[in-house]
Write an enzyme that holds these catalytic residues in place. Structure first.
Site, mmCIF file in Angstrom:
data_model
loop_
_atom_site.group_PDB
_atom_site.id
_atom_site.type_symbol
_atom_site.label_atom_id
_atom_site.label_comp_id
_atom_site.label_asym_id
_atom_site.label_seq_id
_atom_site.Cartn_x
_atom_site.Cartn_y
_atom_site.Cartn_z
ATOM 1 N N ASP A 181 86.366 8.627 -14.128
ATOM 2 C CA ASP A 181 86.201 9.847 -13.324
ATOM 3 C C ASP A 181 87.527 10.222 -12.671
ATOM 4 O O ASP A 181 87.885 11.404 -12.603
ATOM 5 C CB ASP A 181 85.154 9.644 -12.224
ATOM 6 C CG ASP A 181 83.832 9.159 -12.773
ATOM 7 O OD1 ASP A 181 83.551 9.425 -13.955
ATOM 8 O OD2 ASP A 181 83.090 8.500 -12.026
HETATM 9 C C1 26A Z 1 72.354 11.066 -14.724
HETATM 10 N N1 26A Z 1 73.134 9.897 -14.405
HETATM 11 C C2 26A Z 1 72.700 8.682 -15.020
HETATM 12 C C3 26A Z 1 74.270 9.974 -13.601
HETATM 13 C C4 26A Z 1 75.064 8.867 -13.274
HETATM 14 C C5 26A Z 1 76.240 9.092 -12.525
HETATM 15 N N2 26A Z 1 76.608 10.312 -12.104
HETATM 16 C C6 26A Z 1 75.807 11.321 -12.433
HETATM 17 N N3 26A Z 1 74.660 11.178 -13.156
HETATM 18 N N4 26A Z 1 74.998 7.538 -13.523
HETATM 19 C C7 26A Z 1 76.083 6.965 -12.955
HETATM 20 N N5 26A Z 1 76.831 7.903 -12.345
HETATM 21 C C8 26A Z 1 78.072 7.759 -11.588
HETATM 22 O O1 26A Z 1 79.094 7.414 -12.454
HETATM 23 C C9 26A Z 1 80.149 6.947 -11.636
HETATM 24 C C10 26A Z 1 81.106 6.131 -12.449
HETATM 25 O O2 26A Z 1 81.594 6.834 -13.502
HETATM 26 C C11 26A Z 1 78.039 6.667 -10.557
HETATM 27 O O3 26A Z 1 77.536 7.171 -9.331
HETATM 28 C C12 26A Z 1 79.496 6.202 -10.471
HETATM 29 O O4 26A Z 1 80.118 6.560 -9.271
#
Ligand code: 26A
Length: 340
Positions: free
Chosen positions: A292
């Site tokens: 990210d």
């Molecule tokens: C819909 N999902 C599964 C998600 C996520 C997500 N952010 C948005 N939608 N699942 C994990 N994360 C975020 O990814 C970041 C790391 O790349 C986590 O909150 C984490 O900070």
């Protein structure tokens, strides 16, 4: 009226770190390096003792990272939260980072939570998400005048692929605006499960994308579920880059990070590789959010109208700074970042 460089859309989540490493992964049937939506059986993970917590949500992390290297008040991020302490924490950490929160509030649901399990000396991170209120973002939330006016005044639009599970309609509305105004539209592949279980939604958005950012497992999952018979990351990226575009005024770049290995960039039929600097194992504290932060740096550089080479340099730098600290938020005071 305020105008922003970057408008981001996705799921505002709180990251909830759970200890136990392999034992926890096994208990909840999680892979060491993956991102999933929590099944009924995995809901117990949010009752495990919390080691630490902090702002998460993939695109929200990227917007905070982009703001780290952009002039003040350059970024805004939209999504849906509950009316609770987690939402207050997210607002606070965005504010500290200089990112404007444009949250719709659903008071009937709790703010979304992502359980994070680190393992393999912090090199692997498993993410298990309960979307909560984030799942209730609707096209209407984007179209209210206070929000849409900021879409209209922003230069770059960034959507997390994770939003494909929530509101592909909102993603497409942003995408159509981007085409109409010839603004860069950037999507992150976000997680392997999206190309598998949300393929139709993914395929509806890809034609609008000018930049697609992801990692090696995400692009290989895209290939596997689109009948692309190769495990060569560059070849799958070439195939994705060549999907017909709606905006003919821009070519598409596909940017694939591979942890410590070289980042691959495909544009105009050409494959280029960029090796990141080496980070010694003992300096790696938490790899959660590295991709990210990379995306945030990459996008911020594009906003400055720099070329891809500098965008990758800035992305690598922010990704590396991110893995040296716990959580996905880059610490203040700001360090001097590489200049073009
Ligand atoms: C819909 N999902 C599964 C998600 C996520 C997500 N952010 C948005 N939608 N699942 C994990 N994360 C975020 O990814 C970041 C790391 O790349 C986590 O909150 C984490 O900070």
């Amino acid at each position: 009226m305020s105008s922003y460089v970057l408008f981001g859309l996705e799921n505002p989540l709180l990251d909830y770190y759970v200890g136990g490493e392999d034992a926890t992964l096994q208990k909840y049937g999680l892979k060491s390096n993956d991102a999933v939506l929590a099944s009924e059986k995995q809901m117990g993970i949010y009752k495990e003792a919390c080691v630490s917590y902090g702002a998460g949500g993939a695109a929200q992390n990227s917007c905070r990272a982009a703001q780290y290297v952009l002039p003040p008040n350059s970024t805004v991020f939209a999504g849906c939260v509950g009316d609770d302490d987690f939402a207050r924490m997210l607002r606070e950490s965005n504010e500290k980072a200089g990112l404007r929160s444009l949250f719709s509030v659903d008071p009937s649901t709790s703010t979304g939570v992502c359980a994070v399990v680190l393992s393999n000396n912090n090199k692997c991170r498993s993410l298990c998400t309960n979307l909560g209120a984030a799942n209730n973002y609707k096209l209407n939330n984007l179209k209210i005048p206070e929000v849409w006016s900021l879409v209209e005044s922003s230069k770059i639009l960034y959507v997390g692929g994770y939003h494909l599970t929530v509101s592909p309609e909102a993603m497409l509305e942003l995408a159509k605006h981007a085409v109409e105004k010839n603004k860069p539209y950037i999507m992150n592949l976000s997680a392997p499960f999206l190309s598998q279980f949300f393929k139709e939604q993914m395929d509806s958005v890809v034609p609008y994308c000018d930049y697609i950012i992801g990692n090696e497992s995400e692009i290989l999952s895209y290939g596997e579920h689109h009948g692309i018979e190769t495990k060569d990351v560059g070849e799958v990226a070439l195939a994705l880059a060549s999907v017909e575009k709606v905006n003919k005024k821009r070519s598409r770049a596909v940017v694939i990070t591979q942890g410590a290995d070289a980042t691959i960039v495909v544009q105009d039929g050409e494959v280029k590789t960029y090796k990141p600097n080496h980070v010694p194992a003992e300096e790696i504290v938490d790899t959660n959010g590295a991709g990210d932060a990379f995306a945030g740096g990459f996008i911020a550089a594009l906003a400055g109208e720099h070329g891809i080479d500098y965008a990758i340099t800035l992305g690598h730098w922010l990704g590396q700074e991110c893995i040296k600290v716990s959580g996905t938020t880059l610490p203040l005071p700001k360090k001097q970042y590489p200049l073009p």
